[in-house]
Design a protein around this motif. Structure first.
Motif, PDB file in Angstrom:
ATOM      1  N   GLU A   5       0.747  -1.010  -0.009  1.00  0.00           N
ATOM      2  CA  GLU A   5      -0.033   0.033  -0.088  1.00  0.00           C
ATOM      3  C   GLU A   5       1.043   1.327  -0.017  1.00  0.00           C
ATOM      4  N   LEU A   6       2.111   1.429   0.816  1.00  0.00           N
ATOM      5  CA  LEU A   6       2.917   2.429   0.580  1.00  0.00           C
ATOM      6  C   LEU A   6       3.527   2.489  -0.796  1.00  0.00           C
ATOM      7  N   LYS A   7       4.011   1.412  -1.203  1.00  0.00           N
ATOM      8  CA  LYS A   7       4.636   1.368  -2.519  1.00  0.00           C
ATOM      9  C   LYS A   7       3.651   1.908  -3.737  1.00  0.00           C
ATOM     10  N   GLU A   8       2.423   1.633  -3.569  1.00  0.00           N
ATOM     11  CA  GLU A   8       1.408   2.225  -4.496  1.00  0.00           C
ATOM     12  C   GLU A   8       1.280   3.829  -4.416  1.00  0.00           C
ATOM     13  N   VAL A   9       1.113   4.206  -3.144  1.00  0.00           N
ATOM     14  CA  VAL A   9       1.138   5.662  -2.972  1.00  0.00           C
ATOM     15  C   VAL A   9       2.393   6.242  -3.337  1.00  0.00           C
ATOM     16  N   TYR A  10       3.495   5.634  -2.990  1.00  0.00           N
ATOM     17  CA  TYR A  10       4.804   6.296  -3.569  1.00  0.00           C
ATOM     18  C   TYR A  10       4.720   6.439  -4.909  1.00  0.00           C
ATOM     19  N   LYS A  11       4.249   5.615  -5.503  1.00  0.00           N
ATOM     20  CA  LYS A  11       4.303   5.405  -7.263  1.00  0.00           C
ATOM     21  C   LYS A  11       3.267   6.500  -7.635  1.00  0.00           C
ATOM     22  N   GLU A  12       2.001   6.408  -7.000  1.00  0.00           N
ATOM     23  CA  GLU A  12       1.195   7.654  -7.373  1.00  0.00           C
ATOM     24  C   GLU A  12       1.539   9.108  -7.299  1.00  0.00           C
ATOM     25  N   TYR A  13       2.323   9.439  -6.078  1.00  0.00           N
ATOM     26  CA  TYR A  13       3.082  10.757  -5.985  1.00  0.00           C
ATOM     27  C   TYR A  13       4.085  10.675  -6.755  1.00  0.00           C
ATOM     28  N   GLU A  14       4.901  10.034  -7.305  1.00  0.00           N
ATOM     29  CA  GLU A  14       5.989  10.147  -8.322  1.00  0.00           C
ATOM     30  C   GLU A  14       5.204  10.283  -9.620  1.00  0.00           C
ATOM     31  N   ASP A  15       4.255   9.685  -9.962  1.00  0.00           N
ATOM     32  CA  ASP A  15       3.440   9.913 -11.166  1.00  0.00           C
ATOM     33  C   ASP A  15       2.946  11.334 -11.491  1.00  0.00           C
ATOM     34  N   LYS A  16       2.887  12.086 -10.144  1.00  0.00           N
ATOM     35  CA  LYS A  16       2.523  13.273 -10.200  1.00  0.00           C
ATOM     36  C   LYS A  16       3.663  14.431 -10.098  1.00  0.00           C
ATOM     37  N   ALA A  17       4.753  13.750 -10.139  1.00  0.00           N
ATOM     38  CA  ALA A  17       5.965  14.594 -10.083  1.00  0.00           C
ATOM     39  C   ALA A  17       6.122  15.165  -8.773  1.00  0.00           C
TER      40      ALA A  17
END
Length: 92
Positions: free
Chosen positions: A43-55
């Motif tokens: 769940e943390l990995k997914e949130v981490y990726k979502e934030y990175e996708d938004k720069a």
């Protein structure tokens, strides 16, 4: 195989996104980087990726030190470490 335990604390908007505010995570002694921690917490990995996708970047501190000033995702963790994770904030 030896294990280490680290405490992970989420702040600001992250507890609502993750479904938890604090967790104790066990890692194998041979797999003890922040990257391995992300793999243990999907769940943390997914949130981490979502934030990175938004720069945007999550702010990650290991014992009060930003991982950008350590080794980034390859930052090694030790038994008893405390990882604090903050979402970026903006003001106006």
């Amino acid at each position: 195989m030896s294990k280490i335990r680290v405490r992970v604390k989420a702040y600001l908007t992250l507890p609502e996104l993750l479904g938890w505010r604090e967790k104790i995570v066990e890692l194998n002694e041979s797999e003890r980087t922040y990257k391995h921690l992300l793999n243990k917490l999907p769940e943390l990995k997914e949130v981490y990726k979502e934030y990175e996708d938004k720069a945007w970047r999550l702010i990650v501190l290991v014992n009060g030190r930003h991982i950008e000033f350590l080794k980034g995702l390859d930052t090694e963790l030790k038994d008893g470490d405390e990882i604090s994770i903050f979402s970026p904030s903006a003001g106006g």
